[in-house]
Motif scaffolding. Structure first.
Motif, PDB file in Angstrom:
ATOM      1  N   ALA A   1      37.523  18.141  43.484  1.00  0.00           N
ATOM      2  CA  ALA A   1      36.694  18.166  42.291  1.00  0.00           C
ATOM      3  C   ALA A   1      35.507  19.104  42.460  1.00  0.00           C
ATOM      4  O   ALA A   1      35.191  19.898  41.578  1.00  0.00           O
ATOM      5  CB  ALA A   1      36.227  16.754  41.936  1.00  0.00           C
ATOM      6  N   ARG A   2      34.849  19.011  43.624  1.00  0.00           N
ATOM      7  CA  ARG A   2      33.673  19.808  43.903  1.00  0.00           C
ATOM      8  C   ARG A   2      33.790  20.412  45.303  1.00  0.00           C
ATOM      9  O   ARG A   2      34.649  20.005  46.086  1.00  0.00           O
ATOM     10  CB  ARG A   2      32.411  18.951  43.793  1.00  0.00           C
ATOM     11  CG  ARG A   2      32.088  18.479  42.379  1.00  0.00           C
ATOM     12  CD  ARG A   2      31.617  19.637  41.514  1.00  0.00           C
ATOM     13  NE  ARG A   2      31.395  19.244  40.133  1.00  0.00           N
ATOM     14  CZ  ARG A   2      30.250  18.743  39.668  1.00  0.00           C
ATOM     15  NH1 ARG A   2      29.250  18.540  40.508  1.00  0.00           N
ATOM     16  NH2 ARG A   2      30.115  18.451  38.393  1.00  0.00           N
TER      17      ARG A   2
ATOM     18  N   ALA B   1      38.202  28.282  37.223  1.00  0.00           N
ATOM     19  CA  ALA B   1      39.455  28.263  36.475  1.00  0.00           C
ATOM     20  C   ALA B   1      40.644  28.661  37.335  1.00  0.00           C
ATOM     21  O   ALA B   1      41.792  28.480  36.911  1.00  0.00           O
ATOM     22  CB  ALA B   1      39.364  29.192  35.263  1.00  0.00           C
ATOM     23  N   ASP B   2      40.394  29.221  38.530  1.00  0.00           N
ATOM     24  CA  ASP B   2      41.497  29.641  39.390  1.00  0.00           C
ATOM     25  C   ASP B   2      42.421  28.468  39.704  1.00  0.00           C
ATOM     26  O   ASP B   2      43.653  28.569  39.595  1.00  0.00           O
ATOM     27  CB  ASP B   2      40.955  30.218  40.704  1.00  0.00           C
ATOM     28  CG  ASP B   2      39.895  31.277  40.482  1.00  0.00           C
ATOM     29  OD1 ASP B   2      39.446  31.441  39.333  1.00  0.00           O
ATOM     30  OD2 ASP B   2      39.518  31.934  41.461  1.00  0.00           O
ATOM     31  N   ALA B   3      41.827  27.338  40.126  1.00  0.00           N
ATOM     32  CA  ALA B   3      42.634  26.177  40.487  1.00  0.00           C
ATOM     33  C   ALA B   3      43.342  25.595  39.272  1.00  0.00           C
ATOM     34  O   ALA B   3      44.464  25.095  39.380  1.00  0.00           O
ATOM     35  CB  ALA B   3      41.756  25.110  41.144  1.00  0.00           C
ATOM     36  N   GLN B   4      42.694  25.638  38.117  1.00  0.00           N
ATOM     37  CA  GLN B   4      43.339  25.132  36.903  1.00  0.00           C
ATOM     38  C   GLN B   4      44.585  25.950  36.580  1.00  0.00           C
ATOM     39  O   GLN B   4      45.620  25.409  36.180  1.00  0.00           O
ATOM     40  CB  GLN B   4      42.355  25.184  35.737  1.00  0.00           C
ATOM     41  CG  GLN B   4      41.093  24.373  35.959  1.00  0.00           C
ATOM     42  CD  GLN B   4      40.096  24.541  34.836  1.00  0.00           C
ATOM     43  OE1 GLN B   4      40.459  24.802  33.686  1.00  0.00           O
ATOM     44  NE2 GLN B   4      38.809  24.411  35.148  1.00  0.00           N
TER      45      GLN B   4
ATOM     46  N   PRO C   1      37.996  37.443  40.917  1.00  0.00           N
ATOM     47  CA  PRO C   1      38.859  36.382  41.439  1.00  0.00           C
ATOM     48  C   PRO C   1      39.683  35.696  40.356  1.00  0.00           C
ATOM     49  O   PRO C   1      40.868  35.413  40.554  1.00  0.00           O
ATOM     50  CB  PRO C   1      37.859  35.429  42.099  1.00  0.00           C
ATOM     51  CG  PRO C   1      36.724  36.311  42.515  1.00  0.00           C
ATOM     52  CD  PRO C   1      36.619  37.344  41.424  1.00  0.00           C
ATOM     53  N   THR C   2      39.064  35.427  39.198  1.00  0.00           N
ATOM     54  CA  THR C   2      39.818  34.782  38.116  1.00  0.00           C
ATOM     55  C   THR C   2      40.905  35.697  37.591  1.00  0.00           C
ATOM     56  O   THR C   2      42.034  35.264  37.306  1.00  0.00           O
ATOM     57  CB  THR C   2      38.862  34.378  36.980  1.00  0.00           C
ATOM     58  OG1 THR C   2      37.862  33.501  37.493  1.00  0.00           O
ATOM     59  CG2 THR C   2      39.623  33.678  35.866  1.00  0.00           C
TER      60      THR C   2
ATOM     61  N   ASP D   1      45.830  26.445  49.429  1.00  0.00           N
ATOM     62  CA  ASP D   1      44.444  25.975  49.425  1.00  0.00           C
ATOM     63  C   ASP D   1      43.714  26.663  48.280  1.00  0.00           C
ATOM     64  O   ASP D   1      43.526  27.887  48.287  1.00  0.00           O
ATOM     65  CB  ASP D   1      43.779  26.288  50.770  1.00  0.00           C
ATOM     66  CG  ASP D   1      42.320  25.882  50.789  1.00  0.00           C
ATOM     67  OD1 ASP D   1      41.997  24.830  50.202  1.00  0.00           O
ATOM     68  OD2 ASP D   1      41.492  26.610  51.379  1.00  0.00           O
ATOM     69  N   ALA D   2      43.304  25.872  47.277  1.00  0.00           N
ATOM     70  CA  ALA D   2      42.689  26.425  46.074  1.00  0.00           C
ATOM     71  C   ALA D   2      41.220  26.041  46.006  1.00  0.00           C
ATOM     72  O   ALA D   2      40.778  25.082  46.640  1.00  0.00           O
ATOM     73  CB  ALA D   2      43.422  25.913  44.834  1.00  0.00           C
ATOM     74  N   PRO D   3      40.417  26.764  45.214  1.00  0.00           N
ATOM     75  CA  PRO D   3      39.002  26.407  45.040  1.00  0.00           C
ATOM     76  C   PRO D   3      38.866  25.109  44.248  1.00  0.00           C
ATOM     77  O   PRO D   3      39.839  24.605  43.679  1.00  0.00           O
ATOM     78  CB  PRO D   3      38.437  27.607  44.275  1.00  0.00           C
ATOM     79  CG  PRO D   3      39.609  28.211  43.593  1.00  0.00           C
ATOM     80  CD  PRO D   3      40.776  27.995  44.489  1.00  0.00           C
TER      81      PRO D   3
END
Length: 350
Positions: free
Chosen positions: A148-149, A279-282, A245-246, A271-273
């Motif tokens: 989450a954070r 928004a990268d992980a989303q 990055p996005t 391994d995602a942010p």
């Protein structure tokens, strides 16, 4: 037959006027019934050959035409109903760089690799076995690990999990670092790659040059960029295109890259942010097979976990991993906070 005979005579197509229609030399009653004479039959007819010679020439011409038709020359597979052979599987080329964990300075929070915490190692083995069993029942080859954070321990969980899966499954497992802002996978493993997957989508490198094999389990690691490139801003110097990055994650080239990697590896741990921060992980959670959410015991609040799970497609949710939790803290969480979801922190007593 009189009308046929009169028409042929009138058109000057009947050379022997004394021949009887339907006689012994013409049992069919006409020189050619289908009206489609080829060269051999035409020559026999013009020469006034007997009917049996004319029919032999016609059969020879029909055979020659059929052999030269597109049905035989262009579509033999369709004619014989033979299915085309499937393409051969891609050949995996071992990376040019490899390292042993015995020679690396590993982060102490990697118990599955260092062996300094047997209880933690066993929990990672349990998690790996559950995911492997789930993968045998449904399609599960790409696993996203996010939080989450920041500072939840997602990279630690991803590295330990990938290492255990590479040993437990005895299959080819890839650990991919998709955090372009703060890539920490190789730093925790003590690796110094010269290439990364950004070089692959820019067509500046090949996969064997970007991968690093980590022995003895044979875990493959793929960083986003070279460890020598300390620049972590939105534009990469020397890249063929300036991507934030996005933009890099949302590019269709990343989708194509993951599909290519799926053909080379049995499992891919990404391994995602943090999913609430970027928004990268989303984006990644929508294209992978499953997503794990890492929360930190005693620090992550329930509302943050709820908000993070809402950003993951329901069909891609694998579960929540409680990080840095003691046994008594886990029991307190399940006994006191199960089903509340509004107040308190994960793994905290009271």
């Amino acid at each position: 037959m009189g009308r046929v005979y009169n028409a042929l005579v009138k058109a000057d197509r009947w050379k022997d006027h004394s021949r009887m229609v339907g006689g012994p030399n013409d049992p069919a009653g006409a020189p050619h019934q289908n009206g489609d004479r080829s060269e051999g039959a035409e020559a026999a007819y013009q020469a006034g050959a007997p009917w049996n010679e004319y029919r032999a020439a016609a059969r020879e011409d029909d055979y020659r035409v059929s052999r030269s038709s597109s049905l035989f020359t262009e579509h033999p597979a369709a004619l014989l109903r033979v299915a085309p052979e499937p393409p051969p599987p891609p050949v995996f080329i071992e990376p040019r760089a490899s390292a042993s964990i015995r020679d690396l300075r590993l982060d102490p929070h990697l118990p599955a690799l260092t062996g300094n915490d047997e209880l933690a190692s066993e929990r990672y083995r349990t998690l790996a076995v559950r995911l492997l069993n789930l993968g045998s029942r449904r399609k599960l080859r790409t696993i996203l690990v996010t939080s989450a954070r920041p500072q939840e321990g997602k990279t630690t969980v991803a590295a330990n999990l990938a290492w255990v899966m590479s040993k437990a499954s005895e299959r080819r497992v890839l650990l991919m670092d998709a955090d372009l802002r703060i890539p920490t996978v190789c730093r925790k493993l003590g690796l110094s790659p010269r290439r990364g997957w950004l070089d692959l989508i820019d067509r500046n490198s090949e996969l064997p040059d970007a991968l690093v094999r980590l022995d003895p389990n044979g875990l493959y690691v793929l960083a986003p960029r070279s460890s020598l490139d300390a620049y972590a801003g939105p534009v990469r110097p020397g890249a063929s295109s300036a991507l934030t990055p996005t933009d890099a994650i949302t590019s269709s080239r990343v989708d194509a890259l993951i599909k290519e990697l799926e053909n080379q590896f049995d499992f891919i741990v990404i391994d995602a942010p943090p999913i609430l921060e970027f928004a990268d992980a989303q984006r990644l959670s929508s294209i992978v097979d499953g997503t794990l959410l890492v929360v930190r015991a005693g620090q992550t609040r329930f509302n943050l976990v709820t908000d993070a799970l809402k950003l993951v497609p329901k069909e891609h949710r694998l579960g929540v991993v409680l990080n840095e939790a003691q046994v008594d803290a886990e029991m307190a969480y399940y006994s006191r906070h199960k089903g509340s979801g509004k107040a308190g922190s994960f793994g905290r007593k009271g």
